[in-house]
Design an enzyme around this catalytic site. Sequence first.
Site, PDB file in Angstrom:
ATOM      1  N   LYS A 197      73.042  29.187  29.061  1.00  0.00           N
ATOM      2  CA  LYS A 197      72.464  28.559  27.947  1.00  0.00           C
ATOM      3  C   LYS A 197      73.498  27.780  27.376  1.00  0.00           C
ATOM      4  O   LYS A 197      73.573  26.566  27.004  1.00  0.00           O
ATOM      5  CB  LYS A 197      71.574  29.330  27.152  1.00  0.00           C
ATOM      6  CG  LYS A 197      70.275  29.721  27.669  1.00  0.00           C
ATOM      7  CD  LYS A 197      69.736  31.071  27.064  1.00  0.00           C
ATOM      8  CE  LYS A 197      68.249  31.422  27.685  1.00  0.00           C
ATOM      9  NZ  LYS A 197      67.791  32.700  26.936  1.00  0.00           N
ATOM     10  N   GLN A 204      68.445  37.050  22.659  1.00  0.00           N
ATOM     11  CA  GLN A 204      68.137  37.408  23.900  1.00  0.00           C
ATOM     12  C   GLN A 204      67.559  38.675  24.034  1.00  0.00           C
ATOM     13  O   GLN A 204      67.982  39.512  23.637  1.00  0.00           O
ATOM     14  CB  GLN A 204      69.348  37.372  24.724  1.00  0.00           C
ATOM     15  CG  GLN A 204      69.312  37.420  26.292  1.00  0.00           C
ATOM     16  CD  GLN A 204      68.673  36.318  26.713  1.00  0.00           C
ATOM     17  OE1 GLN A 204      68.822  35.230  26.334  1.00  0.00           O
ATOM     18  NE2 GLN A 204      68.084  36.502  28.005  1.00  0.00           N
ATOM     19  N   ASP A 242      62.964  29.905  20.079  1.00  0.00           N
ATOM     20  CA  ASP A 242      62.285  30.892  21.010  1.00  0.00           C
ATOM     21  C   ASP A 242      60.881  30.751  20.841  1.00  0.00           C
ATOM     22  O   ASP A 242      59.888  31.238  21.592  1.00  0.00           O
ATOM     23  CB  ASP A 242      62.766  32.190  21.041  1.00  0.00           C
ATOM     24  CG  ASP A 242      63.270  32.695  22.073  1.00  0.00           C
ATOM     25  OD1 ASP A 242      63.251  32.009  23.327  1.00  0.00           O
ATOM     26  OD2 ASP A 242      63.916  33.668  22.417  1.00  0.00           O
TER      27      ASP A 242
END
Length: 291
Positions: A49, A93, A116
């Site tokens: 990412k 994460q 997210d």
Amino acid sequence: MARPLPGAPAAQALLAEAARRAGRLAAPPGLALVRVGDDPASVAYVRGKARKAAEVGLRSAVHALPEAAPQAELLALLGTLNADPAVHGILVQLPLPPHLDPEPVLGAILPEKDVDGLHPVNIGRLWAGQPGLRPCTPAGVMALLAFYGLPVAGQRAVIVGRSALVGRPLAALLLNANATVTVAHSRTPDLGAVTREAELLIVAAGRAHLITPDMVRPGATVIDVGINRVADAPGQGRLTGDVHPDVAAVAGALTPVPGGVGPMTVAQLLMNTVLAAEAPAGQEGRGGRFR
Ligand SMILES: Nc1nc(=O)c2c([nH]1)NC[C@@H]1CN(c3ccc(C(=O)N[C@@H](CCC(=O)O)C(=O)O)cc3)C=[N+]21
């Protein structure tokens, strides 16, 4: 044979759009990537990412906490990132180590920085059909379908899997796009009878080769969100999906694994960061800037 639906060209298009829009902002969008512990898959994903973020002109920083970090330390870091005007997007994460509860952690991110789309406010906006940041994998699936010109409105869509990260938000996105949506899962009796109804079948169950050719309507579009590591060579982990490769003989279109939905997830994260940077603070619910 099913038409292949590789993620790379669709992800390239999304990344190019993110880069173009990032370039029009006064300052580069900033993305904070937060990782706890040393799970090798998480380390690899976060590295990927960060690399892609740099490619499209975003500023990213990886914040790696030790495996044993207490919840208070993680919450304090999120408070600092929430207050930092150069940080437009924050991603924690998942999965977190078992001693950490993801619910208060995700809830501690400002909704307008929640790239997210997992904060309860963004989940609520999604289900209410209101603008907000959308979870990356489901939004990436929608972008992939759009890139290939595959219809959604009016389609009979079946999702296999009901996770907070994929199945649930995808159901809302498909519903908002006027599909008729069924969500099946591990306890659905006669799963094949349900999946055979699907014109659009999206599988995010986390079980390698769960979907076999007999479970697929001929000509259906099949999107495989599964990423399973199978050890078929000594010491080696090969990636395979939730859809059996023989489904290609029945489906009308099929995404590969790897190289299908995975790259779309990363591209969508960066697009979400650009969207977060574009929205003036406090306008995230009204401006219609977030889709
Ligand atoms: N807060 C949070 N948000 C996430 O979006 C999130 C997460 N946690 N935790 C884990 C899952 C998984 N995920 C993937 C991202 C990229 C690929 C990807 O690029 N896959 C490549 C292959 C990668 C490889 O070779 O290992 C592909 O499918 O072609 C896969 C999976 C994001 N996730």
